[in-house]
Design an enzyme around this catalytic site. Structure first.
Site, short mmCIF file in Angstrom:
data_model
loop_
_atom_site.label_atom_id
_atom_site.label_comp_id
_atom_site.label_asym_id
_atom_site.label_seq_id
_atom_site.Cartn_x
_atom_site.Cartn_y
_atom_site.Cartn_z
N SER A 9 0.82 -1.20 0.00
CA SER A 9 0.00 0.00 0.00
C SER A 9 0.86 1.26 0.00
O SER A 9 1.66 1.46 -0.92
CB SER A 9 -0.98 -0.04 1.18
OG SER A 9 -2.03 0.87 1.00
N ASP A 52 -7.92 -6.24 -5.95
CA ASP A 52 -7.79 -4.91 -5.35
C ASP A 52 -8.17 -3.84 -6.36
O ASP A 52 -7.61 -3.79 -7.46
CB ASP A 52 -6.35 -4.71 -4.88
CG ASP A 52 -6.13 -3.38 -4.18
OD1 ASP A 52 -7.11 -2.68 -3.89
OD2 ASP A 52 -4.96 -3.05 -3.92
N HIS A 80 -6.10 -6.53 -1.45
CA HIS A 80 -5.05 -5.59 -1.07
C HIS A 80 -4.05 -6.23 -0.10
O HIS A 80 -2.85 -5.98 -0.18
CB HIS A 80 -5.70 -4.36 -0.43
CG HIS A 80 -4.81 -3.17 -0.31
ND1 HIS A 80 -4.37 -2.45 -1.40
CD2 HIS A 80 -4.28 -2.56 0.79
CE1 HIS A 80 -3.62 -1.44 -0.98
NE2 HIS A 80 -3.54 -1.50 0.33
#
Length: 456
Positions: free
Chosen positions: A180, A359, A416
Site C-alpha cells: 500500500s 484490489d 489488497h
C-alpha cells in the site's frame, strides 16, 4: 526521558466510547495471550534521533527453518502502509508467524500459527513506521515526517541500530518489503541506502539485496487515472459512471501537475469515495469481500496490558491501528511520485512488484500503468518477456513476468492484503523471489543451464 503520557491519555479518551463494540479478550483462560512460543526473538525500540526520545518500535522473528547459516540468512523488513498504519497489522493479521483469530462462537481473541508466515526460511523484522505510528514514539508532532526523505532518514537510523544488536546481522542480505503506502516507504529507504552506502566505508554500509512492493501506491499521477477503466472493464460501473470518474481523475492529475498537493490528495480521496458509492462494495481493497478486512481485532489484542508487557511496551501506551496524526502529516505527500527511486533501485538492486488480483485501489492495472513508463534500459525487454503461469503445490497461484532485476507477480484470489488472503502462496512467492527459484529464476542462468544439459 520525556513522557508521552499526555498524548496517549488523549488517545485513550478518544477510543473509550468505541471499546464496548469490540470483542472482549478473555483473561480467565490459563493460556497466556502471547505464549512464549509466539514471542518475538527481539522487540523494543530503535532510536531515530540521538537528541530526543523519538523511536521506532520493532518486533523481530528469527527464521524457523533456515536453509543457510544464520550469518547468511536473509532478513526481510516489513513496512505497513496508510499512511500512518502500524506494521503490527502485518505481523498479527498477514505474514507474521502467529495471527490474531476471532471465531463467532468464541468469546475471546486468540493467536493461531500462520502456515504461510514469511519467517519460515528468513528472519522477519516488523517496524512501526513512521514515528508516531502504532507503538512507535514521536517526542513532538513536529518530528513526524512530512516527506519520504525524512521517513527514509529515520528508517536508516533504525535499521543501522538494529543491525548493531547482533554481530551476525551485519553480513545478512536485507530485503525491504511492504504494501500500500509502503509503495513509497520501501523505494524511499532503498534509494536512501544505496545513495548513503556510496558515501560510507564498507564496514558501515547496509547490505541491501532488494525490495518488494505489494499493491503499492508508487506513482500516483499515473495510478489515479486508472480507476475508471479498471472498474468499467470489471463490470462494476457503466459508461456514464466511467465518464464521471474520468472527469474527477483528470482534475486530480491537473492538480498534481500544478503541485497543489493538498487539493490533489483530496481529489483522489473524493474519486475513491465516489467509486465505492457507485459500486456499493463493502471495500475497494477486495471487490469479493462482503465485509472489510477485520484488522480491528489486532488493535484489541495489542491493547491488553499483558501483551504490551511481553513486547516491551509501556502499559500507558495506547495502540492505534492507524494514526490520523501521522496521516495528516503526510497528506501533502500522497500524490508525489517515487517512480524515479524504483528506477534507480532496479538498476542497482532487484525489485519485486506484486498485487492481489481483486484490489480496486492499488491493484494490477494501476501498477502496470506506471511500470511501462519506467526510465530503465531494460523496460523494453521486460515488457516483451513471457508472462508465465505460476503454480504452488500444483495449484494455479497467479502469473509472473520477469526480466533481469524486475519481477511482477499477480496473485490470484487475493485483494489488497495479499498475505492475509493467500498465506501459503505469498510465502512461496517471497521465498522463490529471494532465492531466485521457479518462475523467479534468473532467465539468463536458466538458459545457460538448459544449453549445458543440451550439450550433454
Amino acid at each position: 526521558m520525556k513522557s508521552t503520557l499526555p498524548q496517549n491519555f488523549l488517545k485513550l479518551l478518544l477510543i473509550l466510547p468505541f471499546l464496548h463494540h469490540l470483542p472482549p479478550i478473555s483473561s480467565t483462560t490459563s493460556t497466556p495471550l502471547l505464549p512464549n512460543e509466539a514471542l518475538p526473538a527481539k522487540s523494543g525500540y530503535l532510536r531515530v534521533n540521538s537528541t530526543t526520545n523519538s523511536s521506532i518500535f520493532y518486533a523481530f522473528y528469527e527464521a524457523q527453518t533456515p536453509n543457510s547459516p544464520l550469518s547468511q540468512t536473509p532478513l526481510l523488513i516489513w513496512l505497513q502502509g496508510g499512511p500512518g498504519c502500524s506494521s503490527m497489522v502485518g505481523n498479527f493479521y498477514e505474514l507474521g508467524p502467529w495471527r490474531v483469530s476471532h471465531k463467532q462462537n468464541v468469546e475471546h481473541i486468540m493467536l493461531e500459527p500462520n502456515s504461510g508466515s514469511w519467517n519460515r526460511l528468513f528472519g522477519l523484522l516488523f517496524l512501526d513506521n513512521p514515528i508516531g505510528v502504532g507503538f512507535s514514539i514521536a517526542s513532538t508532532p513536529e518530528e513526524i515526517p512530512r516527506n519520504q526523505h525524512t521517513v527514509a532518514k529515520h528508517l536508516f537510523a533504525a535499521i543501522t541500530s538494529f543491525v548493531a544488536l547482533d554481530s551476525s546481522f551485519k553480513s545478512r542480505p536485507i530485503y525491504f518489503t511492504g504494501e500500500s503506502y509502503a509503495g513509497k516507504y520501501v523505494p524511499a529507504i532503498g534509494y536512501y541506502i544505496l545513495k548513503k552506502n556510496s558515501q560510507l566505508p564498507a564496514s558501515k554500509r547496509v547490505n541491501l539485496a532488494g525490495v518488494a512492493i505489494g499493491n503499492g501506491l508508487t506513482d500516483p499521477i499515473t495510478q489515479v487515472a486508472t480507476h475508471a477503466v479498471n472498474a468499467y472493464f470489471s463490470g462494476l460501473i457503466n459508461e456514464k459512471q466511467k465518464t464521471q470518474l474520468e472527469k474527477l481523475q483528470s482534475e486530480a492529475v491537473v492538480l498534481t501537475k500544478n503541485g497543489s498537493w493538498t487539493k490533489a490528495s483530496d481529489a483522489r480521496n473524493g474519486l475513491l469515495d465516489l467509486l465505492q458509492t457507485m459500486t456499493g462494495l463493502a471495500t475497494l481493497y477486495d471487490f469479493r469481500r462482503l465485509i472489510p478486512y477485520e484488522t480491528s481485532f489486532v488493535a484489541t489484542f495489542l491493547q491488553h496490558p499483558d501483551v504490551k508487557k511481553s513486547l516491551g511496551v509501556n502499559e500507558s501506551m495506547v495502540y492505534e491501528e492507524c494514526s490520523d496524526v501521522v496521516g495528516t502529516a503526510l497528506h501533502e505527500d500522497v500524490m508525489k511520485s517515487v517512480k524515479y527511486m524504483v528506477e534507480y533501485l532496479v538498476k542497482n538492486s532487484k525489485v519485486l512488484l506484486y498485487q492481489g488480483q481483486c484490489d480496486l485501489r492499488d491493484g494490477v492495472v494501476s501498477t502496470e500503468a506506471w511500470v511501462k513508463k519506467m526510465k530503465w534500459e531494460g523496460i523494453g525487454k521486460f515488457m516483451e518477456a513471457e508472462r508465465k503461469v505460476w503454480r504452488v503445490n500444483g495449484e494455479l497461484a497467479g502469473y509472473v513476468q520477469k526480466w533481469g532485476s524486475l519481477s511482477h507477480a499477480v496473485v490470484l484470489g487475493a485483494g489488497h492484503l495479499v498475505p492475509t488472503d493467500q498465506a501459503v502462496n505469498s510465502q512461496a512467492m517471497i521465498e522463490d523471489w529471494v532465492l531466485e527459484r521457479g518462475v523467479f529464476a534468473n532467465e539468463q542462468l536458466e538458459k545457460l543451464s538448459l544449453d549445458f544439459h543440451g550439450v550433454i
